[in-house]
Design a protein around this motif. Structure first.
Motif, short mmCIF file in Angstrom:
data_model
loop_
_atom_site.label_atom_id
_atom_site.label_comp_id
_atom_site.label_asym_id
_atom_site.label_seq_id
_atom_site.Cartn_x
_atom_site.Cartn_y
_atom_site.Cartn_z
N ILE A 58 0.62 -1.54 0.07
CA ILE A 58 0.00 -0.16 -0.11
C ILE A 58 1.21 1.71 -0.45
N LEU A 59 1.91 1.20 0.25
CA LEU A 59 3.13 2.14 0.00
C LEU A 59 3.81 2.81 -0.92
N CYS A 60 2.69 2.44 -1.79
CA CYS A 60 2.92 3.30 -3.13
C CYS A 60 2.05 3.86 -3.50
N LEU A 61 0.70 3.63 -2.90
CA LEU A 61 -0.09 4.78 -3.02
C LEU A 61 0.32 5.97 -1.84
N THR A 62 0.64 5.92 -0.56
CA THR A 62 0.55 6.01 0.36
C THR A 62 2.22 7.23 1.18
N ARG A 63 2.94 6.67 0.38
CA ARG A 63 4.85 6.47 0.40
C ARG A 63 5.06 6.77 -0.26
N PRO A 64 4.67 6.54 -1.93
CA PRO A 64 5.54 6.52 -2.90
C PRO A 64 6.80 6.63 -3.14
N ASP A 65 6.90 8.11 -2.06
CA ASP A 65 8.11 9.07 -1.85
C ASP A 65 9.24 7.71 -1.64
N ILE A 67 9.06 4.80 -1.97
CA ILE A 67 9.40 3.21 -3.40
C ILE A 67 9.77 3.60 -4.31
N ALA A 68 10.28 4.30 -4.72
CA ALA A 68 10.48 5.02 -5.61
C ALA A 68 12.27 5.30 -4.97
N ASP A 69 12.30 5.70 -3.88
CA ASP A 69 14.01 5.77 -3.23
C ASP A 69 14.77 4.32 -3.52
N LEU A 70 13.36 3.78 -3.05
CA LEU A 70 14.44 2.40 -3.02
C LEU A 70 14.50 1.92 -4.24
N HIS A 71 13.32 1.61 -5.22
CA HIS A 71 14.27 2.04 -6.66
C HIS A 71 15.68 2.28 -7.25
N ASP A 72 15.43 3.79 -6.60
CA ASP A 72 16.70 4.10 -6.98
C ASP A 72 18.43 3.72 -6.01
#
Length: 354
Positions: A58-65, A67-72
């Motif tokens: 659900i963090l994809c919707l509530t804390r996308p920042d 998730i994006a940081d972990l991809h990076d």
């Protein structure tokens, strides 16, 4: 690369040239953030009736920042492929949190975040393109085993229900822009078959075909999946999907996983992938195997010619991935063997009729 067809061609070309690197654990990295219930709820689910802490998807919707940081972080560590944060993003799994209605949005946003990160890193390093894999987890129910010890025929779900749950997920991941599907941590081959059917049915309905990566799990020293199959029986059960890659992940650390990966390397006429845990969990459920130790195991596998893709599962971090990427960088990728035609069937054991 401006089209998905270009990205898929680049992925297949890269796999012929070198050992590819998958990212590592998402759970351990999210846990390190020390998130509170409010992080999981965000504004959209502020008044949700069920506690959401622990529902990482659900963090994809509530804390996308986050998730994006972990991809990076994983791309910066050397990963070629990063998974979407959608391991449990099906209506069946999200039912534990009463979030069935959010499943499509989770997968769309998870795919978008992975796509943006991959495109950004590809732009930075055009000679090393990056890819987004749609993570499709095993579910919290099984089609092959009874849910009641007193009733061998009891099941909590039907095949059609499992198929529908996977169908919703894979369609959203496809529309969100992933480059390939990763059906992973498979404990029950029949669940996996439902996911495969959902993916292949998309193709039949006109969706662009995407590579399929299938990753099973050997649950203990018996060398079998939780539903009882040997590695060869598992491969015989899923090879009809003509997967881009097949392999194993999770459950065992690299030391105990090796003979099973070697067996897959012998029998699979496609890419072989492995992403083990950082050893076995300690008494506190944590993983003590350091980046150098994990990387040494996988370097030996690479030099022995039994893998085409490597990465990390539970307990691994960007540091683990960095060490793995460094250690296998100059090692040739595994040649794909040709096997003589034969009838290859499977129950719990494999059967071959030449």
């Amino acid at each position: 690369m401006t089209s998905r067809a270009d990205r898929i061609a680049a992925l297949k070309a890269a796999a012929k040239q070198r050992i590819l690197i998958l990212d590592g654990s998402w759970g351990v990295m999210i846990q390190r953030r020390g998130l509170a219930e409010a992080d999981y709820r965000g504004q959209r689910f502020a008044d949700h009736k069920v506690q959401l802490k622990g529902d990482n998807d659900i963090l994809c919707l509530t804390r996308p920042d986050i998730i994006a940081d972990l991809h990076d972080q994983y791309f910066a560590a050397g990963a070629d492929i990063s998974e979407t944060n959608t391991f449990s993003a099906t209506s069946i799994a999200q039912g534990d949190y009463a979030l069935q209605g959010a499943v499509r949005d989770i997968n769309l946003e998870g795919a978008r975040l992975a796509r943006e990160a991959a495109d950004c890193w590809t732009a930075k390093t055009p000679d090393k393109p990056r890819f987004a894999a749609g993570s499709i987890g095993p579910l919290n129910v099984m089609l092959s085993m009874s849910s009641d010890v007193n009733d061998p025929g009891a099941r909590k779900v039907t095949f059609d229900q499992v198929y529908a749950a996977y169908r919703e997920q894979v369609q959203a991941l496809h529309e969100g822009g992933v480059d390939l599907f990763l059906v992973e941590t498979i404990t029950d081959t029949l669940n996996c078959k439902a996911a495969i059917k959902a993916i292949l049915d998309l193709e039949d309905e006109g969706f662009e075909p995407l590579p399929i990566w299938i990753s099973g799990t050997i649950t203990d020293r018996s060398g079998r999946t939780l539903s009882g199959q040997t590695v060869e029986a598992f491969w015989n059960s899923v090879r009809h999907a003509r997967p881009f890659a097949v392999g194993l992940n999770c459950a065992l650390g690299a030391e105990l996983m090796r003979p099973h990966i070697a067996e897959l390397a012998r029998i699979a006429d496609t890419l072989v992938a492995a992403y083990p845990n950082a050893g076995l969990p300690n008494a506190m459920g944590e993983y003590d195997e350091g980046p150098h130790e994990t990387a040494c195991f996988l370097e030996e596998w690479a030099k022995s010619g039994i893998v085409n893709i490597v990465g990390g599962c539970c307990g691994t971090t960007p540091d683990h991935i960095r060490h793995i990427a460094d250690d296998v960088r100059d090692v040739p990728t595994r040649p794909i063997p040709e096997r003589a035609p034969a009838m290859r069937l499977a129950g719990l054991e494999a059967f071959e009729l030449a």
